[in-house]
Each structure stands twice: as C-alpha cells, then as structure tokens.
Design a protein around this motif. Structure first.
Motif, short mmCIF file in Angstrom:
data_model
loop_
_atom_site.label_atom_id
_atom_site.label_comp_id
_atom_site.label_asym_id
_atom_site.label_seq_id
_atom_site.Cartn_x
_atom_site.Cartn_y
_atom_site.Cartn_z
N PHE A 47 49.26 48.55 60.97
CA PHE A 47 49.53 47.33 61.74
C PHE A 47 49.38 46.10 60.85
O PHE A 47 50.20 45.18 60.92
CB PHE A 47 48.56 47.22 62.93
N PHE A 48 48.33 46.09 60.03
CA PHE A 48 48.15 44.89 59.21
C PHE A 48 49.13 44.85 58.04
O PHE A 48 49.52 43.76 57.60
CB PHE A 48 46.73 44.71 58.70
N MET B 144 44.34 48.09 54.35
CA MET B 144 42.98 47.55 54.40
C MET B 144 42.68 46.67 53.18
O MET B 144 41.87 45.74 53.28
CB MET B 144 41.96 48.68 54.51
N THR B 145 43.30 46.95 52.04
CA THR B 145 43.12 46.03 50.91
C THR B 145 43.71 44.66 51.24
O THR B 145 43.19 43.63 50.82
CB THR B 145 43.75 46.57 49.61
N MET C 18 42.10 40.28 64.07
CA MET C 18 41.88 41.30 63.05
C MET C 18 40.60 42.08 63.30
O MET C 18 40.56 43.31 63.22
CB MET C 18 41.84 40.65 61.65
N ARG C 19 39.53 41.36 63.62
CA ARG C 19 38.26 42.02 63.90
C ARG C 19 38.35 42.85 65.18
O ARG C 19 37.79 43.96 65.26
CB ARG C 19 37.13 40.99 64.01
N ASP C 20 39.05 42.33 66.18
CA ASP C 20 39.16 43.03 67.45
C ASP C 20 39.87 44.37 67.32
O ASP C 20 39.52 45.33 68.02
CB ASP C 20 39.91 42.17 68.48
N ILE C 21 40.86 44.46 66.45
CA ILE C 21 41.58 45.74 66.33
C ILE C 21 40.93 46.68 65.31
O ILE C 21 41.36 47.82 65.17
CB ILE C 21 43.08 45.54 66.01
N GLY C 22 39.91 46.20 64.59
CA GLY C 22 39.12 47.09 63.75
C GLY C 22 39.49 47.13 62.28
O GLY C 22 39.22 48.14 61.60
N LEU C 23 40.05 46.06 61.77
CA LEU C 23 40.43 46.03 60.35
C LEU C 23 39.23 45.83 59.44
O LEU C 23 38.21 45.27 59.85
CB LEU C 23 41.44 44.90 60.12
N VAL C 24 39.36 46.27 58.20
CA VAL C 24 38.34 46.00 57.18
C VAL C 24 38.46 44.53 56.78
O VAL C 24 39.55 44.05 56.46
CB VAL C 24 38.55 46.91 55.95
#
Length: 388
Positions: free
Chosen positions: A196-197, A286-287, A339-345
């Motif tokens: 997604f990101f 994630m990078t 970003m934090r809500d969907i669980g990204l690093v």
C-alpha cells in the motif's frame, strides 16, 4: 505549462475474477517453451501454481521452472535465470508473483542473449538492451510495484551493498498482465501493507515536482484519495474485494508512466529507500515509509504551494485562518496518522539500520534533481538520522 511528451504503453491488461481465463489465448502468440518464474512457493499453497500449470500444459507448452525469486532479486539470481533462459531457448518468461518476480523477469529478458555481465551493463552503466529481448508475461499476486505495466526492474547486489533500478523502454514492458484481485488475498499482512505504501510513494514521487497547473496532479490526487480510503478498509478486512480491486488498479496507474507525463518527478525517497535495502534487505515499501516523513518535512519549505495543495485536496485540511506552512504541516501530520493507523514501519532502526551505516547508505543513494530540493550527502545523512 504541460511540456511535450510521447506516451506509449504496450501492455495488455486482463483485470477481474476471471482474468486468468485469458492466459491460454495469450499463450498462442508465443513459441513452445515457457520459463515459469515464481518465488518461495506461496503460489503452490493458494492454488495459483496448479491453475497456471494446467493452462500451460493444456496449451502444449514445455515448462522450464525458475523458482526461488527472492523479495529483493539478486544479481546472482539474475545471472542464473538468464543462463536458464538461454540454455533452454525460452520463448516467453511468465512471472507469477509480485513485483520482484516481474522485475526479475524483465532483467532476465534483456540479459539472456547478451554476453555482457547484466549487473554491470544494465544496473551500473545503465546501458540499453542491444540483443534479443525475450517477451515477458505476468500473473500478478501482489499490488504495489506497478511492475505489471512498466519497464522498471530493480536488482540487489549483496556484494556491493547496492540496490539499483533500471527503467527499460516499452520493448521490455510485459506484453500482457493478468490481474485478479483475489490472488492478492493470501499475501501476509506485512507485505500487503508495505505494498500500500509503495503505491502511495510512487504517486508522491511524481506529485511533488513542478509548479504548473498540471492535469497529472489532479489525477494523482484522485488516486491518493481512493488509496487512503481503500487501504483503511483492507487492513480491517483483507478480503474486501472492492477495496482490494481498487488498490490493485490504483497500483497499476500509479506507475504505468501516465501520470509522470509533463512532470519532472522526484524519486529521492526511492533512491534512499533502495540504498537502505542494499544494506538491510528490508521490505521495499517499509524502507519508503520509514524515511518518508523525515524527507517530506525536510523538503516541504522548498515546495510549499504543492504541500499546501496536498493537505487541502488530499487530506481535507481546512485552510481557514491558517498560514500555508501550518496547512502543509497539518497535511503531513494527517498522512503520518494514516501511516501509523494502517501499521507501517515508521523508523529505519526497526529495519536494521545502525548509525554506522548512515554514511554508506547516503553514498549509495543516487542524487536526482527532479524534486524541490537537490540533496547533498550531508542532508541525506540528516534525513536518515531523523528517520531513526
């Protein structure tokens, strides 16, 4: 002002629950031998492998299996795959998997009949293909990279700690790509969210460039709003077909070269992220997420009008009574919350980056000039420190 450009995308797409039904028709256009490219075996667990093998056999094809493509395909794997294709006189490279499999297939396609070393020729010297190119087809199982409809190929060299991309021309684009959103359901949650990101980052890399009133920016704002909405649904219910199909389609349009037209484009988040991957072998998306907030907060003052527009048009920030800087900051904060809500690093330490790697990662980051600020080595190091 929209500049002059030529647009060509030769990839034929089949989209939907019955998309795989078209594979047999496509196979009639190619010779007898197909190199079947896939990763660690997940397609054998979810049934996609058996379905593809049946179609290949029913079509009378000789199958050359090329398994074990890793999430960050390596120069060594590329050399072996190119030799396999050459030794078997392969007529079609069929990648069944995510973007790494498709990237790898493209690299094999230009390398099999070239006597030069593929890493040095294509990923160091950035030369164009000069020998026969083997056609590539794709059955996609992960939405994110957009590799199903472009000429991009990213390869990692562990010996040199480099992860480098080469954007090949339309001759290397997949001839056809099969996109069934249900094929993405079995993807592990971490990989799904990373994808997604990756999609978002592809759009932002192109959006945050230029100062003109460009149609591409309006298209990208719509893609971003759809992605933000659908991602929230998908993290709660990964088998929501509408959300997953929208995301799969957004991923394709994010990087099939259309929205880049008339744009200078940035790509520094990808350059830094790929360099991190060269050191850590971390998941690509994630990078990107781990360094994006530090990067965009750093360059925001240099492209303030676009960041203000982004906050209002994408994140719905109310501009009344606020300075442009306050509006832009609020937009970036809304992005960070999502970003934090969907669980990204959100930091590179979690990816295995250590302080003594920062100079090396900065050295390995290609410095491009299409964005709002041309970074120096020290500025990249500073962004990395802020991302820890």
């Amino acid at each position: 002002m929209l500049g002059n450009f030529t647009y060509c995308n030769p990839t034929r797409l089949y989209f939907g629950e019955n998309a795989l039904d078209s594979l047999g028709t496509e196979l009639t256009q190619y010779g007898n031998t197909v190199q079947l490219i896939y990763g660690g075996g997940s397609i054998k667990k979810n049934g996609i492998y058996d379905a593809v093998i049946k179609i290949l056999r029913d079509s009378g094809k000789t199958i050359v299996e090329d398994a074990g493509v890793m999430p960050n395909p390596t120069a060594e794997k590329l050399r072996n795959g190119a030799a396999l294709a050459r030794n078997n006189n392969v007529d079609l490279l069929l990648a069944v998997g995510g973007g790494s499999c498709v990237d790898y297939a493209k690299a094999v396609s230009v390398s099999a009949w070239d006597s030069d070393a593929p890493w040095e020729k294509f990923f160091v010297r950035m030369e164009s293909p000069t020998e026969k190119i083997i056609p590539v087809g794709c059955v996609l199982t992960m939405a994110g990279t957009g590799s199903e409809m472009n000429g991009g190929s990213v390869i990692t060299n562990h010996a040199t700690k480099q992860k480098i991309g080469h954007v090949f021309g339309p001759a290397v684009f997949p001839k056809f790509s099969i996109l069934n959103p249900k094929f993405t359901y079995s993807l592990p949650r971490y990989q799904m969210i990373a994808g997604f990101f990756d999609i978002m980052s592809h759009i932002l890399e192109q959006y945050f460039s230029g100062t003109d009133d460009n149609t591409s920016d309006y298209l990208m704002e719509g893609l971003l709003k759809s992605l933000i909405h659908s991602a929230r649904i998908a993290v709660k219910n990964p088998e929501d077909y509408e959300a997953r199909s929208n995301i799969m389609w957004i991923a394709t349009w994010a990087l099939n070269t259309l929205v880049a037209k008339g744009k200078s484009t940035d790509w520094m988040v990808h350059m830094i992220g790929q360099s991190i991957g060269g050191y850590t072998d971390a998941t690509h998306g994630m990078t990107l997420s781990a360094i994006s907030m530090a990067y965009y907060r750093f360059i925001m003052p240099y492209g303030l009008p676009k960041f203000t527009r982004y906050a209002i048009n994408v994140w719905g920030v109310n501009p009344d009574g606020k300075t442009d800087e306050a509006i832009a900051q609020e937009g970036l904060s809304a992005m960070e919350t999502w970003m934090r809500d969907i669980g990204l690093v959100m930091n590179i330490t979690e990816l295995g980056v250590k302080p003594d790697m920062l100079d090396g990662i900065a050295d390995g980051s290609f410095i491009l000039d299409g964005g709002y600020k041309v970074l120096s080595h020290d500025e990249i190091v500073s962004i990395l420190r802020q991302s820890m």
